[in-house]
Structure formats: C-alpha cells, structure tokens
Design a protein around this motif. Structure first.
Motif, PDB file in Angstrom:
ATOM      1  N   ARG A   1      -2.661   5.868 -30.635  1.00 11.49           N
ATOM      2  CA  ARG A   1      -3.795   5.599 -29.757  1.00 11.49           C
ATOM      3  C   ARG A   1      -4.535   6.896 -29.429  1.00 11.49           C
ATOM      4  O   ARG A   1      -3.987   8.002 -29.544  1.00 11.49           O
ATOM      5  N   GLU A   2      -5.757   6.720 -29.019  1.00  9.92           N
ATOM      6  CA  GLU A   2      -6.576   7.773 -28.423  1.00  9.92           C
ATOM      7  C   GLU A   2      -7.254   7.116 -27.239  1.00  9.92           C
ATOM      8  O   GLU A   2      -8.326   6.545 -27.349  1.00  9.92           O
ATOM      9  N   GLY A   3      -6.581   7.166 -26.081  1.00  9.37           N
ATOM     10  CA  GLY A   3      -6.982   6.320 -24.963  1.00  9.37           C
ATOM     11  C   GLY A   3      -6.333   4.963 -25.149  1.00  9.37           C
ATOM     12  O   GLY A   3      -5.169   4.764 -24.852  1.00  9.37           O
ATOM     13  N   ARG A   4      -7.088   3.987 -25.683  1.00  4.78           N
ATOM     14  CA  ARG A   4      -6.528   2.674 -25.972  1.00  4.78           C
ATOM     15  C   ARG A   4      -5.987   2.622 -27.399  1.00  4.78           C
ATOM     16  O   ARG A   4      -6.179   3.539 -28.187  1.00  4.78           O
ATOM     17  N   THR A   5      -5.331   1.526 -27.725  1.00  6.19           N
ATOM     18  CA  THR A   5      -4.680   1.381 -29.019  1.00  6.19           C
ATOM     19  C   THR A   5      -5.697   1.423 -30.155  1.00  6.19           C
ATOM     20  O   THR A   5      -6.694   0.706 -30.133  1.00  6.19           O
ATOM     21  N   LYS A   6      -5.406   2.255 -31.147  1.00  5.16           N
ATOM     22  CA  LYS A   6      -6.278   2.370 -32.317  1.00  5.16           C
ATOM     23  C   LYS A   6      -5.653   1.739 -33.553  1.00  5.16           C
ATOM     24  O   LYS A   6      -6.364   1.217 -34.413  1.00  5.16           O
ATOM     25  N   GLY A   7      -4.333   1.811 -33.693  1.00  6.22           N
ATOM     26  CA  GLY A   7      -3.708   1.270 -34.889  1.00  6.22           C
ATOM     27  C   GLY A   7      -2.218   1.106 -34.717  1.00  6.22           C
ATOM     28  O   GLY A   7      -1.611   1.627 -33.783  1.00  6.22           O
ATOM     29  N   VAL A   8      -1.609   0.346 -35.636  1.00  5.48           N
ATOM     30  CA  VAL A   8      -0.179   0.097 -35.644  1.00  5.48           C
ATOM     31  C   VAL A   8       0.316   0.312 -37.065  1.00  5.48           C
ATOM     32  O   VAL A   8      -0.467   0.369 -38.029  1.00  5.48           O
ATOM     33  N   GLY A   9       1.639   0.419 -37.208  1.00  7.11           N
ATOM     34  CA  GLY A   9       2.192   0.621 -38.543  1.00  7.11           C
ATOM     35  C   GLY A   9       3.696   0.590 -38.548  1.00  7.11           C
ATOM     36  O   GLY A   9       4.345   0.349 -37.525  1.00  7.11           O
ATOM     37  N   VAL A  10       4.250   0.851 -39.729  1.00  2.00           N
ATOM     38  CA  VAL A  10       5.692   0.863 -39.942  1.00  2.00           C
ATOM     39  C   VAL A  10       6.041   2.107 -40.740  1.00  2.00           C
ATOM     40  O   VAL A  10       5.382   2.415 -41.751  1.00  2.00           O
ATOM     41  N   ILE A  11       7.068   2.846 -40.292  1.00  3.91           N
ATOM     42  CA  ILE A  11       7.508   4.045 -41.009  1.00  3.91           C
ATOM     43  C   ILE A  11       8.193   3.626 -42.304  1.00  3.91           C
ATOM     44  O   ILE A  11       9.147   2.837 -42.289  1.00  3.91           O
ATOM     45  N   ARG A  12       7.721   4.149 -43.432  1.00  8.50           N
ATOM     46  CA  ARG A  12       8.276   3.813 -44.743  1.00  8.50           C
ATOM     47  C   ARG A  12       9.136   4.919 -45.338  1.00  8.50           C
ATOM     48  O   ARG A  12      10.124   4.644 -46.014  1.00  8.50           O
ATOM     49  N   THR A  13       8.767   6.187 -45.111  1.00  9.92           N
ATOM     50  CA  THR A  13       9.500   7.302 -45.719  1.00  9.92           C
ATOM     51  C   THR A  13       9.662   8.422 -44.704  1.00  9.92           C
ATOM     52  O   THR A  13       8.696   8.792 -44.020  1.00  9.92           O
ATOM     53  N   ILE A  14      10.880   8.958 -44.612  1.00  6.29           N
ATOM     54  CA  ILE A  14      11.165  10.116 -43.766  1.00  6.29           C
ATOM     55  C   ILE A  14      11.245  11.346 -44.662  1.00  6.29           C
ATOM     56  O   ILE A  14      12.108  11.424 -45.543  1.00  6.29           O
ATOM     57  N   CYS A  15      10.370  12.304 -44.461  1.00  4.90           N
ATOM     58  CA  CYS A  15      10.336  13.523 -45.273  1.00  4.90           C
ATOM     59  C   CYS A  15      11.092  14.630 -44.551  1.00  4.90           C
ATOM     60  O   CYS A  15      10.491  15.574 -44.000  1.00  4.90           O
ATOM     61  N   ALA A  16      12.419  14.491 -44.535  1.00  6.35           N
ATOM     62  CA  ALA A  16      13.239  15.404 -43.731  1.00  6.35           C
ATOM     63  C   ALA A  16      13.222  16.828 -44.272  1.00  6.35           C
ATOM     64  O   ALA A  16      13.440  17.790 -43.516  1.00  6.35           O
ATOM     65  N   ASP A  17      12.993  17.006 -45.572  1.00  9.82           N
ATOM     66  CA  ASP A  17      13.048  18.349 -46.176  1.00  9.82           C
ATOM     67  C   ASP A  17      11.689  19.034 -46.234  1.00  9.82           C
ATOM     68  O   ASP A  17      11.591  20.160 -46.721  1.00  9.82           O
ATOM     69  N   VAL A  18      10.645  18.369 -45.781  1.00 15.16           N
ATOM     70  CA  VAL A  18       9.310  18.978 -45.810  1.00 15.16           C
ATOM     71  C   VAL A  18       9.132  19.843 -44.560  1.00 15.16           C
ATOM     72  O   VAL A  18       9.260  19.344 -43.433  1.00 15.16           O
ATOM     73  N   PRO A  19       8.860  21.120 -44.720  1.00 15.56           N
ATOM     74  CA  PRO A  19       8.718  21.992 -43.536  1.00 15.56           C
ATOM     75  C   PRO A  19       7.402  21.759 -42.821  1.00 15.56           C
ATOM     76  O   PRO A  19       6.480  21.134 -43.337  1.00 15.56           O
ATOM     77  N   ARG A  20       7.328  22.312 -41.642  1.00 15.88           N
ATOM     78  CA  ARG A  20       6.113  22.205 -40.841  1.00 15.88           C
ATOM     79  C   ARG A  20       5.014  23.081 -41.404  1.00 15.88           C
ATOM     80  O   ARG A  20       5.276  24.186 -41.903  1.00 15.88           O
ATOM     81  N   THR A  21       3.797  22.592 -41.320  1.00 18.75           N
ATOM     82  CA  THR A  21       2.653  23.416 -41.690  1.00 18.75           C
ATOM     83  C   THR A  21       2.511  24.551 -40.676  1.00 18.75           C
ATOM     84  O   THR A  21       2.501  24.290 -39.459  1.00 18.75           O
ATOM     85  N   PRO A  22       2.449  25.799 -41.115  1.00 25.83           N
ATOM     86  CA  PRO A  22       2.357  26.911 -40.142  1.00 25.83           C
ATOM     87  C   PRO A  22       1.169  26.715 -39.210  1.00 25.83           C
ATOM     88  O   PRO A  22       0.052  26.417 -39.659  1.00 25.83           O
ATOM     89  N   PRO A  23       1.401  26.835 -37.906  1.00 23.73           N
ATOM     90  CA  PRO A  23       0.297  26.634 -36.955  1.00 23.73           C
ATOM     91  C   PRO A  23      -0.769  27.698 -37.126  1.00 23.73           C
ATOM     92  O   PRO A  23      -0.480  28.862 -37.399  1.00 23.73           O
TER      93      PRO A  23
END
Length: 594
Positions: A552-574
C-alpha cells in the motif's frame, strides 16, 4: 415427481433471489449429499443397533468429531447419505437420540440439539451437535477479526457478545473492550484489542449465565478457558483511516479463520473505510460475515437502502459473493455449512440496545467451523510469528505471537530473529501462557506469550520488533533481502515502475519494499498481473513461499503471493547523496580523460 426431487427443483428456482440463494424454505426436504470429509454426518435412523454395528458407529463418530471436526461434529437424524430427507416417527427419533448419546459417551462427548423441523407428513428431522467435553490443556479455537467503518459498532458488538448484557446507547458495552483512556474519551478504537467467548460441550456460553444481564463480576480468561470446549478469539481492529496500518497488521498477522464486518444500518449506504476493508479481506482470501448494526434506531428507508447497497457491493465483479439474509436457525445452519468455502456471505441484522438478532449471532458463533489455514513445516517443526514484545517485572522479556507450525514446550531451545543484520539469537523458553493461562506446551493454531532468556548476554524489549520469528533450530532459518511475488494491482491513479517503494505487509512483517524488477513489463497499471521482484529497504526478513502479501501507499494498492525466496541474493548497496555525487564526479573525470 418425488418429494426430494420437487424440493430440489424448488430450491433451484428460489436460488435466483440473492437473499434465498440456497432455498431455505425447502431445506427441510432437500439437502446436499454427504461428504466423505468434514464433520457433518447423515443418519436415516439409529434403531435396533447391534453391538458390532454400534462399535462401527462409535469409530465413525470419533473420526468425524475428533479428527475432521477438531472436537465437534454435526449429526442429522432422519436424512439418508445422498441428502434425501425421510424423517422419523416419535418413537424412532427417541431411540435414535438415545443411541447417539451412548455413542457420544463412549468418546467422552456431549450431545445437544441444534435445530429441528418436520416434513409435510409430520415426521421429525433434527440436527445434533456432538462436542468434546472441556479439557484444561486443550480446546478448539476459532480466530475472528472485526472490520468496518469508524462508528459502525464493532467494539459495542464485541462488548455485548463477550461481556453479556445490553448496551445503553451511550457506550456502556464498548467500555469493557477498549484498552486506553483516550479510546474511552473518543469512543474510537486505536489499537488491537483481544476478547474471547467460550462455549461448553452442550453449546452454553461460559462468559455469563444470562445474556440479557451484565454481571458485576466478570470471569477471568483462565476461568473461561478451563470450562470451555470451544473458544472464539476476537481481535477488535480500528475503523478510522488514520489507523489503517494497525488494522492491516491485525488482519494480516493474526491469520484469522473468519472476519466480521460491521455496517451501520442508519447510514443508508456503504461509506468510509468499508470498501477498503473489504479489499483487504478479499486479498487475503478470508471468508467473512456481516452484521448490520443499529437497526433499532435506523428508519425503514435507511435500513433497506443500506441492505441494497451492501448486496450490490458483495455481488459486484471482483467480489462475487452470494449474500444471504439470516432470519432463523435453519438459515444459521446453512450458513455454517457453507461459509468456510468463501462463496456465501451471511448477513445478520442486530441491535445491541434491544437485543434483536443477537441470539442468531451467538448460535452462529457456537457452530462456526474452523478453517485449516496452516501448512506446517516439514517434520512439524516449531515456528512462531511474533507481533508484540513487552517486559514483565520479575520475569524479563516476553514475546507473543501465533504458532503456525509444530509444538513449543517450556525450557525448549529456540532461535529468535532476524535482527537488523539478519542474524538469529539462541534463546530458551522459560514459561508459556495461552489465553493468560500458564501452560506447559502450546500447539499450532494458538496465540501464546513466551518468556525468553538468551543463552548468552541479555535481550531487551527494544531489540525485538514485529515481524521477527521464534523457531526451532532444525528450521535453519535464513533472512532474505530479495524475493519474488506474483501480484495484481487493485487500484492506483497512475503507473508503477521499478524503484517504486510501497509499504508491504506479509504476516507480521511490515516494512517498505522497493520494486527492483518487473518480468515482461516496463510498468504496471490498475488491473495488471505480473511477477515482481521486491527488495526490502531497511532490514532483511524471514519469509516463506506461499505467504500472501498486501502492499500500500496510504490505502491498499495491490495484493500478491510470494513465489520465490532469493535467500542468496545480497542487498543492493545503498546509494546516498554523498556516494551518488562522488560516482558522478568520477564518471565526469573519466570522460574528460578520454
């Protein structure tokens, strides 16, 4: 044409009416065939039962009641397995009831009559509730959240149902539900409040002896749980738009069996946050029922207009619900049988001042089934999603949450996390409380509080946040920064592109997440469906595939279902202003050198 065939034809004919979708007037003569699963059983008669046959019936009842029904089952006498209604004479019914009571006694259950009707020839058909007797260590739990616009009467309804007595029209009933002083002053809920309602083996309410009298000395939770075979756990959520994030956290994190939506009959239509709350329930696939409140003070014109608007809202494209006005006990039992499928939506009309319609609501709550929403981890390993933490003098840090898998015992060694770096801390469970009652163990599907102690050092309340988990070491949990979800955009005035960062809710997790990629598309508009890659903005979280999400951004914008967990993908450097400026200057120097 036989009576059953004519009844079925009449039922189909009457199904065109939105308020009589199942042909209630014909229900006494036509029922759907018996299913192999579920907790409902049809018996034509239980007369002259031989000892061998009696043992078979007891075994069957044990399966229906304890295995399929989690401690309760519904028995219809006078009905064949294919749904054909025959009815029983007075003598046959008395002997069949006596046999059913002997069967229930063999598995330590009680029998109570739910409803009774007669065929055209005067024969009797009856539905009986078979429920396990109260057990101090275990009871059936149904989780229900309350939703609706501000001032629609959510807290008042819960106050009347759980505390007894009637409201005085000036906020008497809701006073026992509010948690804070400012809520009493404003009359509006701003936090999540929990209330329980207990039923014994015969369907009697444990909270009070007389529903029309508000007792001076209310029973404590431990007293209600000790005497109850079934406990309905209510979560009273906020109706005001200002507290929408608290409401979304309450319904997403509690994994409710059902939702209760309150609509004010005096408004003459559907207003405010009701549509927003409806979209949340639809996004999370939560079946719900509606209580139209304040019918005593609403004019007939406003009441009819409100019902018409409610019917249109439930039947519109994208919702596709079958609204049913509940008028009597037959309507209640039909709603009980079908609500778990999420197709029908029972609508009750009630007044907390006069008591109109409250008996039907209590009957509905007594017989409402549980919904198996949990998928235990492989090996039934323990996992708890935490939603609150606090400190208790003399005990230390206490966390609370919903047990979604396995069983947790006192003195068990667990892992707590992830923290801001994605690490998990070994802790020991010192004690457990379920419904404010100290227990030695708590199983899947229950909300409990755990007093924890780290194996090394100390852990403070401030170090624990919503969205963390408490799990067995064999789970080998990993925190992840990146995951993929299949989403659909419900409403948005413009377009969604890469780097859009809404607030995302996944169970008890609540954090801003950035869209880093959209498969097959450059942007998303309202109604689009796509596979989207999200990246958490602030800290990694523990997630499971198949978890439903809302962003959401304020009110609800969308819904979904998690399909894949990318546990080995590192964070994008801030990238801050300073790092962005340095990179720009370096690029400029390189260009000049060339």
């Amino acid at each position: 044409m036989t009576d059953a065939a004519s009844a079925t034809a009449a039922a189909k004919k009457s199904s065109s009416s939105p308020t009589d979708a199942f042909g209630f007037d014909q229900l006494a003569r036509a029922l759907e065939p018996e299913r192999d699963d579920g907790n409902r059983e049809y018996k034509r008669r239980l007369v002259d039962v031989a000892p061998e046959r009696f043992e078979e019936l007891v075994t069957q009842l044990h399966w229906r009641c304890l295995a399929e029904g989690a401690g309760e089952a519904l028995y219809d006498l006078g009905v064949d397995d294919d749904g054909t209604v025959f009815g029983l004479s007075e003598c046959e019914m008395e002997e069949s009831v006596a046999t059913l009571k002997r069967m229930a006694e063999a598995i330590e259950c009680d029998v109570s009559v739910v409803c009774e009707r007669r065929t055209k020839t005067g024969k009797r058909i009856a539905t009986f509730l078979v429920r396990r007797r109260p057990c101090s260590s275990e009871h059936k739990e149904i989780r229900i959240t309350t939703l609706g616009n501000v001032d629609s009467g959510k807290s008042t309804v819960l106050g009347v149902l759980t505390k007894g007595g009637l409201d005085n029209g000036r906020g008497l009933a809701r006073g026992g539900v509010f948690r804070h002083k400012h809520e009493l002053e404003s009359g509006r809920t701003s936090s999540i409040s929990s209330q329980i309602m207990g039923f014994d083996a015969k369907g009697n309410i444990i909270n009070y002896s007389n529903p029309d009298v508000r007792e001076a000395h209310q029973l404590r939770w431990e007293q209600i749980c000790a005497a109850s075979s079934k406990v309905v756990h209510f979560s009273d959520l906020c109706g005001h738009e200002k507290y929408l994030r608290t409401t979304m956290h309450g319904i997403a994190g509690s994994l409710p069996d059902f939702a209760l939506m309150c609509v004010d009959a005096n408004r003459g239509g559907i207003i405010g946050m009701t549509r927003e709350h409806l979209s949340i329930m639809l996004g999370l696939k939560v079946p719900f029922f509606v209580i139209v409140t304040k019918v005593d003070m609403a004019s007939e014109e406003n009441r009819v207009a409100t019902l018409d608007a409610l019917m249109k809202m439930l039947k519109r494209p994208g919702v596709h619900k079958t609204p049913i006005l509940v008028r009597d006990d037959i309507d209640v039992m039909t709603s009980v049988k079908n609500i778990a499928g999420g197709v029908i939506t029972p609508i009750f009309q009630a007044s907390c001042v006069t008591g109109l319609g409250l008996d039907l609501i209590r009957m509905f709550l007594n017989h409402i089934p549980s919904r198996r929403t949990f998928k235990p981890l492989e090996g039934d390993r323990a996992l708890v999603h935490l939603d609150e933490s606090f400190s208790v003098q003399g005990i230390g840090t206490v966390v609370s949450g919903l047990v979604v898998s396995g069983k947790i015992t006192t003195h068990a060694s667990m892992l707590l996390g992830p923290d801001g770096r994605g690490a998990f801390t070994p802790v020991q469970v010192k004690s457990i409380q379920n419904k404010r009652v100290a227990v030695e163990a708590v199983g899947q599907g229950n909300t409990a509080s755990f007093a924890i102690k780290p194996k090394k050092g100390h852990i403070h309340k401030e170090e624990i946040r919503k969205g963390m988990v408490l799990c067995d070491a064999s789970v080998q949990p990993k925190a992840t920064w990146v995951f993929k979800a299949e989403v659909i955009i419900l409403a948005h005035p413009t377009t969604l592109r890469v780097n859009y960062s809404p607030v995302l809710h996944a169970l008890t997790v609540r954090q801003a997440a950035r869209i880093s990629a959209i498969e097959g598309k450059d942007l998303l508009r309202m109604g689009d469906r796509a596979m989207v890659t999200f990246e958490w903005c602030h800290r990694p979280e523990f997630l499971c595939e198949g978890t439903r999400i809302i962003f959401r951004e304020g009110r609800t914008k969308g819904v979904g279902v998690i399909r894949t967990i990318c546990a080995d993908v590192p964070r994008t450097p801030p990238r801050t202003y300073k790092t962005t400026h340095i990179a720009t200057v370096e690029s400029a120097h390189v260009a000049e050198a060339r």
